[in-house]
Design a protein around this motif. Structure first.
Motif, PDB file in Angstrom:
ATOM      1  N   LEU A 270       0.896  -1.114  -0.026  1.00 49.97           N
ATOM      2  CA  LEU A 270      -0.053  -0.105  -0.043  1.00 49.97           C
ATOM      3  C   LEU A 270       0.777   1.267  -0.221  1.00 49.97           C
ATOM      4  CD1 LEU A 270      -2.752  -0.914   2.627  1.00 49.97           C
ATOM      5  CD2 LEU A 270      -2.856  -1.079   0.001  1.00 49.97           C
ATOM      6  N   THR A 271       1.971   1.280   0.663  1.00 50.03           N
ATOM      7  CA  THR A 271       2.500   2.576   0.901  1.00 50.03           C
ATOM      8  C   THR A 271       4.234   2.660   0.506  1.00 50.03           C
ATOM      9  OG1 THR A 271       3.328   2.095   3.167  1.00 50.03           O
ATOM     10  CG2 THR A 271       1.136   3.192   2.810  1.00 50.03           C
ATOM     11  N   ASP A 272       4.792   1.314   0.577  1.00 52.54           N
ATOM     12  CA  ASP A 272       6.058   1.114   0.182  1.00 52.54           C
ATOM     13  C   ASP A 272       6.903   1.719   1.069  1.00 52.54           C
ATOM     14  OD1 ASP A 272       8.212  -0.027  -1.008  1.00 52.54           O
ATOM     15  OD2 ASP A 272       8.672   1.560  -2.672  1.00 52.54           O
ATOM     16  N   GLY A 273       6.550   1.870   2.324  1.00 54.41           N
ATOM     17  CA  GLY A 273       7.429   2.692   3.511  1.00 54.41           C
ATOM     18  C   GLY A 273       7.084   3.998   3.565  1.00 54.41           C
ATOM     19  N   GLY A 274       6.308   4.652   2.595  1.00 52.19           N
ATOM     20  CA  GLY A 274       6.102   6.195   2.569  1.00 52.19           C
ATOM     21  C   GLY A 274       4.899   6.483   3.348  1.00 52.19           C
ATOM     22  N   PRO A 275       4.517   7.606   3.464  1.00 50.87           N
ATOM     23  CA  PRO A 275       5.261   8.857   2.901  1.00 50.87           C
ATOM     24  C   PRO A 275       6.579   9.246   3.871  1.00 50.87           C
ATOM     25  CG  PRO A 275       3.085   9.611   3.872  1.00 50.87           C
ATOM     26  CD  PRO A 275       3.212   8.108   3.893  1.00 50.87           C
TER      27      PRO A 275
END
Length: 326
Positions: A270-275
């Protein structure tokens, strides 16, 4: 009629030894074993040890060996380009020097805390409500358990559409009630909460069924006695339900903490570690070390640290709960 004697009469039956004809009881311990009996015993033991050896080999190859190998890799420099080299504690030193190391542990702890607030209470409340229903209980149980049967990637893609800032379901609902749209996965303040909601929805079905089974095992006489004494629903829940389910609640709490500390698929999809690294977790950073930075030694060192932390927590938690029970 004469009174019955309290002293048992002596046993006057004749005693027989192993040579008495017609004797059917087991042979004495000193009786020699015939070759046929010996072959049968050996054959039975070989079959038993064969089944046992198959299980031990499977555990050794697919569980114990990877664990030991992972520990050893944590002390080696391993890449695709060169053979493994022993570096001692250098991987752990580089881990502590990485700024994302502290960020990942902080985010993982924050996720675990939020999961306890939402994910631990929601299955229990749902189980209590379902247990009080008289109609449609089987259908509602299936509905609650349905998210568990979905593949995780399908669940993540479904919730990505829910969180979409444009045509997403949640923002459309907010627009209907005249509230401003939200950047669910793009906001540093809402991203982690959004991931916790996804994880809770996807995993609460199994815990709910466990609680339902535990509620069904509570004797109905306890509720009847409490009702006769004039206890309200809240009092029956506090003084009857919770004490009877204390052991199940302690176990599920331990399992949930261990599971949420290993969260990976939600931030990965969902976020790939971001924001701005707001949802980088320990396992996501471990994945980056192994498959993005091609540093399997660092990844193994991170997994070893996670194992030590979770093992220490589990041992301390079980010791504390056992001391309270004692």
């Amino acid at each position: 009629m004469s009174a019955r004697s309290l002293t048992p009469a002596p046993d006057v039956r004749p005693r027989t030894d192993g040579n008495t004809p017609g004797r059917t009881d087991a042979a004495p311990a000193g009786r020699p074993v015939t070759p046929s009996r010996l072959r049968r015993r050996v054959r039975e033991n070989l079959v038993a040890y064969g089944f046992l050896a198959a299980g031990v080999i499977c555990f050794a190859l697919f569980s114990w060996y990877p664990i030991v190998r992972g520990w050893l890799l944590g002390f080696q420099q391993v890449t695709f380009a060169q053979p493994a080299q022993w570096v001692g504690l250098d991987n752990f030193r580089r881990l502590f020097e990485d700024p994302l190391f502290v960020t990942a542990w902080r985010n993982t702890g924050y996720f675990t805390l939020l999961a306890l607030v939402f994910g631990f209470a929601a299955p229990f409340v749902t189980a209590v409500v379902l247990n009080e229903l008289r109609h449609g209980r089987a259908y509602l149980r299936m509905t609650v358990y349905l998210p568990v049967m979905l593949p995780p990637i399908v669940t993540m893609l479904l919730w990505r559409w829910f969180y979409d800032p444009g045509p997403g379901l949640f923002n459309n609902v907010l627009e209907i009630v005249h509230l401003p749209a939200q950047q669910w996965l793009e906001s540093e303040h809402l991203a982690m909460v959004s991931l916790v909601l996804v994880s809770t929805w996807a995993n609460m079905g199994t815990t709910t069924l466990i609680y339902l089974a535990a509620l069904g095992g509570i004797p109905g006489e306890l509720y009847e006695a409490a009702e006769i004494d004039g206890a309200s629903i809240r009092q029956r829940l506090w003084h009857v339900t919770l004490p009877q389910m204390r052991f199940i609640l302690m176990i599920t709490l331990l399992l949930q903490i261990i599971g949420t500390m290993q969260v990976f698929i939600e931030p990965f999809v969902l976020t790939d570690g971001g924001p701005d690294n707001a949802t980088v977790t320990v396992l996501l950073l471990l994945y980056r070390y192994a498959f993005v930075y091609n540093d399997f030694g660092m990844a193994s060192a991170m997994s070893t640290l996670l194992f030590v932390v979770l093992g220490t927590f589990a041992a301390g938690y079980l010791r504390l709960t056992r001391a309270k029970e004692g």
